[in-house]
Design a protein around this motif. Structure first.
Motif, PDB file in Angstrom:
ATOM      1  N   TRP A   1      36.945  -1.390 -41.209  1.00  0.00           N
ATOM      2  CA  TRP A   1      37.512  -1.882 -42.473  1.00  0.00           C
ATOM      3  C   TRP A   1      39.027  -2.063 -42.343  1.00  0.00           C
ATOM      4  N   GLU A   2      39.544  -2.803 -43.247  1.00  0.00           N
ATOM      5  CA  GLU A   2      40.983  -3.136 -43.266  1.00  0.00           C
ATOM      6  C   GLU A   2      41.424  -3.884 -42.010  1.00  0.00           C
ATOM      7  N   GLY A   3      40.501  -4.562 -41.389  1.00  0.00           N
ATOM      8  CA  GLY A   3      40.831  -5.361 -40.204  1.00  0.00           C
ATOM      9  C   GLY A   3      40.314  -4.688 -38.945  1.00  0.00           C
TER      10      GLY A   3
ATOM     11  N   LYS B   1      48.800 -14.449 -48.825  1.00  0.00           N
ATOM     12  CA  LYS B   1      50.137 -13.873 -48.609  1.00  0.00           C
ATOM     13  C   LYS B   1      50.367 -12.696 -49.564  1.00  0.00           C
TER      14      LYS B   1
ATOM     15  N   SER C   1      42.462 -20.934 -46.411  1.00  0.00           N
ATOM     16  CA  SER C   1      43.126 -19.803 -47.069  1.00  0.00           C
ATOM     17  C   SER C   1      44.262 -20.241 -47.995  1.00  0.00           C
TER      18      SER C   1
ATOM     19  N   ARG D   1      56.603  -4.713 -39.354  1.00  0.00           N
ATOM     20  CA  ARG D   1      55.597  -5.787 -39.378  1.00  0.00           C
ATOM     21  C   ARG D   1      54.710  -5.746 -38.125  1.00  0.00           C
TER      22      ARG D   1
ATOM     23  N   ARG E   1      46.379  -0.267 -44.609  1.00  0.00           N
ATOM     24  CA  ARG E   1      46.336  -0.064 -43.149  1.00  0.00           C
ATOM     25  C   ARG E   1      47.134   1.170 -42.740  1.00  0.00           C
TER      26      ARG E   1
ATOM     27  N   SER F   1      34.146  -1.524 -52.248  1.00  0.00           N
ATOM     28  CA  SER F   1      34.153  -0.064 -52.247  1.00  0.00           C
ATOM     29  C   SER F   1      34.775   0.421 -53.538  1.00  0.00           C
TER      30      SER F   1
ATOM     31  N   THR G   1      36.048  -8.982 -49.215  1.00  0.00           N
ATOM     32  CA  THR G   1      34.988  -9.396 -48.287  1.00  0.00           C
ATOM     33  C   THR G   1      33.836 -10.089 -49.004  1.00  0.00           C
TER      34      THR G   1
ATOM     35  N   SER H   1      48.379  -9.613 -48.766  1.00  0.00           N
ATOM     36  CA  SER H   1      48.811  -8.897 -47.551  1.00  0.00           C
ATOM     37  C   SER H   1      49.720  -7.716 -47.916  1.00  0.00           C
TER      38      SER H   1
ATOM     39  N   THR I   1      29.869   1.931 -52.387  1.00  0.00           N
ATOM     40  CA  THR I   1      30.207   0.595 -51.877  1.00  0.00           C
ATOM     41  C   THR I   1      29.080  -0.353 -52.278  1.00  0.00           C
TER      42      THR I   1
ATOM     43  N   ARG J   1      50.578 -12.632 -33.898  1.00  0.00           N
ATOM     44  CA  ARG J   1      51.281 -13.522 -34.852  1.00  0.00           C
ATOM     45  C   ARG J   1      52.654 -12.953 -35.201  1.00  0.00           C
TER      46      ARG J   1
ATOM     47  N   GLY K   1      34.366 -10.835 -43.565  1.00  0.00           N
ATOM     48  CA  GLY K   1      35.359  -9.838 -43.945  1.00  0.00           C
ATOM     49  C   GLY K   1      36.678 -10.132 -43.257  1.00  0.00           C
ATOM     50  N   SER K   2      36.591 -10.746 -42.075  1.00  0.00           N
ATOM     51  CA  SER K   2      37.808 -11.042 -41.312  1.00  0.00           C
ATOM     52  C   SER K   2      38.370 -12.403 -41.685  1.00  0.00           C
TER      53      SER K   2
ATOM     54  N   ASP L   1      46.789 -10.202 -35.294  1.00  0.00           N
ATOM     55  CA  ASP L   1      47.878 -10.094 -36.278  1.00  0.00           C
ATOM     56  C   ASP L   1      49.174  -9.676 -35.564  1.00  0.00           C
TER      57      ASP L   1
END
Ligand code: MFK
Length: 560
Positions: free
Chosen positions: A422-424, A283, A226, A373, A293, A206, A174, A286, A262, A435, A179-180, A432
């Motif tokens: 956090w983490e999305g 990629k 990206s 996924r 997650r 963190s 982030t 991820s 943090t 997608r 962050g997103s 996501d």
């Protein structure tokens, strides 16, 4: 003064007291494996209710401090953490919270074993699970993409079961720009004589006390967006303990997770190693956040379990209107709802752990892979949202005591709130999911999985479970029809509906898993309560907005 004092809630062994968890493990593990891991889980369950809990409180009471200068004015940027925090990290290594997943002593079920441990450790740990989640993610990223040299140097330490050699890792993604939307990452990687140094600000880092971190940067000359980002490995300090050209500005003042250091920092020529090839950073990273997650889901489910244990124990002690809370029908109903939500979150999380284990050991079918996924974002967002609402209800079940910091209860709510951020965030993860569906028809595979599981319910269980199975089936048909209708309305319609779809599928799948559990329990023990939880979770998914709102309509709606 009235001499009356109310006894507070007490925790028992967090494994021995958790019949739902035991029954799940008995179902999915062989008898041999269950017998092998049971003593360790019982031991950790006792530690979680005593030693780890005490350390967790101490770590919260002595939050980390940033010491920018030494007494003589030299910039040192030391982050001091409590002895309790360090001890929590040692225990996590000793209990092999990371190592279990990589030793793979139980093949593709090793992830289930690992997450069972995390589930017990997490709610007592003052969120020491935050650095651990990133450590696990970094280990996986290095296992997949690290050079032999990096594996020898770092992977072995991240996955060590020895507290003296164990390393934790940060994940520094982030920046101030977002962050997103990681594509806006502004950190630059300069290459001189084949070696990289990083320059840029990281806005939420963190576990800044970790030994290493994985981060993203744009190699000079790389394109914007990206696709121009690469993934880097860095160590925070050299052998003498000096920071690797990192300037720490301050620690964040957060609503919860107060024991977690943090920081905001700047990389001022930080030596780093490229992992993978140039430009495939998003990629590659991820692989890391796919692991964090799952940790997030497990922590959410574990918070819910903890809240449930506390609320139930208290209901057996507290008297109001002439009888214990537990004897009031309405309170019974509230607790039953909390139990159902907690068990649903548990089952859906552990299903992801099963699939993750298979994926890593290459025993997953193509269907399993697509299912993993699409479930990864759904389960993360679903459990996070459920955990926040659950914590709020748990606090309420204690009345005013639930609102007073010294009971330790408000922490449940403060800490739960981060789970959906956090983490999305919920919306980022909903997209996501969209997608994953667009690419591989993930939601259709999930719908098929739900159908298959329902069809497997045995004849002997049908008298007890048949009605619930029918309701799930009917809600599923509605959800699938709705999904296909929305898809026809275009991608904006699918986006607008994504959150409702994710939560709806989450409820349906959690209920289905509970029903499968009930089926097994009925056959094995002749009794079960799991289907009663399933019954509470199923409701037709809330109607997502089928017709697309115009910008103007949306604006006036929000103003209203
Ligand atoms: C204790 C401390 C408390 C502090 C409070 C918390 C404060 C908050 C701190 C944070 O900010 S935490 C960080 C939260 N941020 C994230 O978790 C990132 C959220 N954003 C996303 O997940 C975006 O979806 C993403 C950055 C991935 C979107 O980026 P892109 O570049 O638009 O991704 P794209 O083009 O969809 O995917 C690029 C590649 O990655 C694709 O591969 P291919 O090139 O082969 O097609 C994707 O398939 C792959 N990919 C993306 N998401 C994936 C994935 N692969 C597997 N799983 C996924 N989820």
């Amino acid at each position: 003064m009235n001499p009356f004092t109310q006894d507070g809630p007490k925790l028992g062994n967090q494994f021995s007291d958790d019949l739902a968890m035991q029954n799940y493990l008995k179902r999915v593990l062989s008898e041999k494996m269950y017998k092998e891991i049971e003593p360790g889980l019982t031991h950790l369950g006792a530690r979680a209710a005593n030693e780890i809990l005490t350390l967790g409180y101490a770590a919260e009471a002595y939050p980390p401090k940033h010491i920018p200068f030494d007494p003589w004015g030299k910039r040192i940027d030391r982050i001091e953490v409590s002895q309790a925090w360090r001890e929590l990290e040692r225990i996590s290594a000793e209990e092999k919270l990371i190592a279990t997943a990589y030793e793979r002593r139980h093949g593709d079920l090793s992830r289930v074993h690992q997450f069972a441990k995390i589930y017990l450790y997490s709610p007592s740990s003052a969120i020491a699970t935050c650095p651990l989640a990133m450590t696990d993610g970094a280990a996986r990223a290095l296992e997949l993409y690290g050079s032999a040299e990096l594996k020898a140097r770092a992977f072995s330490k991240l996955t060590s079961g020895n507290p003296d050699t164990f390393w934790s890792s940060g994940q520094w993604m982030t920046e101030k720009t977002g962050g997103s939307d990681v594509s806006l990452t502004a950190t630059v990687a300069k290459k001189v004589d084949g070696k990289f140094t990083l320059y840029g600000d990281k806005w939420f880092t963190s576990a800044t006390t970790s030994q290493m971190a994985i981060t993203l940067a744009r190699i000079e000359g790389a394109p914007p967006g990206s696709k121009g980002l690469s993934m880097f490995y860095l160590e925070l300090r050299d052998e003498k303990g000096n920071l690797n050209n990192i300037r720490v500005h301050r620690l964040k003042d957060k609503l919860g997770t107060r024991a977690v250091p943090t920081a905001e920092l700047t990389l001022e020529g930080t030596a780093a190693t490229l992992i993978g090839t140039e430009g495939d950073g998003v990629k590659k990273i991820s692989s890391l956040f796919s692991i964090t997650r799952v940790w997030n889901s497990c922590c959410a489910a574990s918070f819910m379990r903890r809240g449930m244990f506390l609320a139930r124990d208290y209901a057996h002690k507290r008297v109001a209107f002439g009888k214990k809370l537990i004897d009031h029908p309405l309170h019974q109903n509230t607790l039953a709802e909390l139990e159902a939500q907690s068990q649903g979150a548990f089952h859906i999380t552990f299903r992801v752990a099963e699939l993750l284990g298979k994926d890593e050991l290459n025993t997953a079918t193509e269907n399993d892979r697509v299912l993993l996924r699409v479930l990864n974002p759904i389960v993360k967002l679903y459990t996070a949202k459920k955990a926040i609402a659950h914590a709020s209800e748990v606090l309420e079940s204690f009345g005013g005591a639930g609102y007073c910091e010294d009971t330790g209860l408000p922490r449940l709510l403060r800490d739960a709130q981060v789970l959906s951020i956090w983490e999305g965030t919920t919306n980022v993860l909903s997209l996501d999911m969209v997608r994953a569906h667009a690419k591989e028809r993930g939601l259709d595979i999930l719908a098929k999985e739900i159908q298959n599981q329902l069809e497997k319910i045995s004849e002997s269980s049908l008298p007890a479970l048949g009605g619930i199975a029918e309701s799930i089936k009917s809600s599923l048909d509605t959800a699938v029809a709705m999904l296909h209708k929305i898809e026809k309305s275009g991608s904006d319609a699918l986006e607008q509906s994504a959150r409702e779809l994710a939560m709806g599928f989450g409820d349906l799948y959690a209920a289905t898993l509970l029903l499968s559990q009930a089926d097994w329990e009925l056959k094995s023990f002749g009794k079960s309560l799991a289907h009663l939880c399933a019954e509470r979770l199923i409701r037709a998914p809330k109607q997502p907005p089928v017709s697309l709102l115009s910008d103007r309509q949306l604006a006036s709606l929000i103003q209203l």
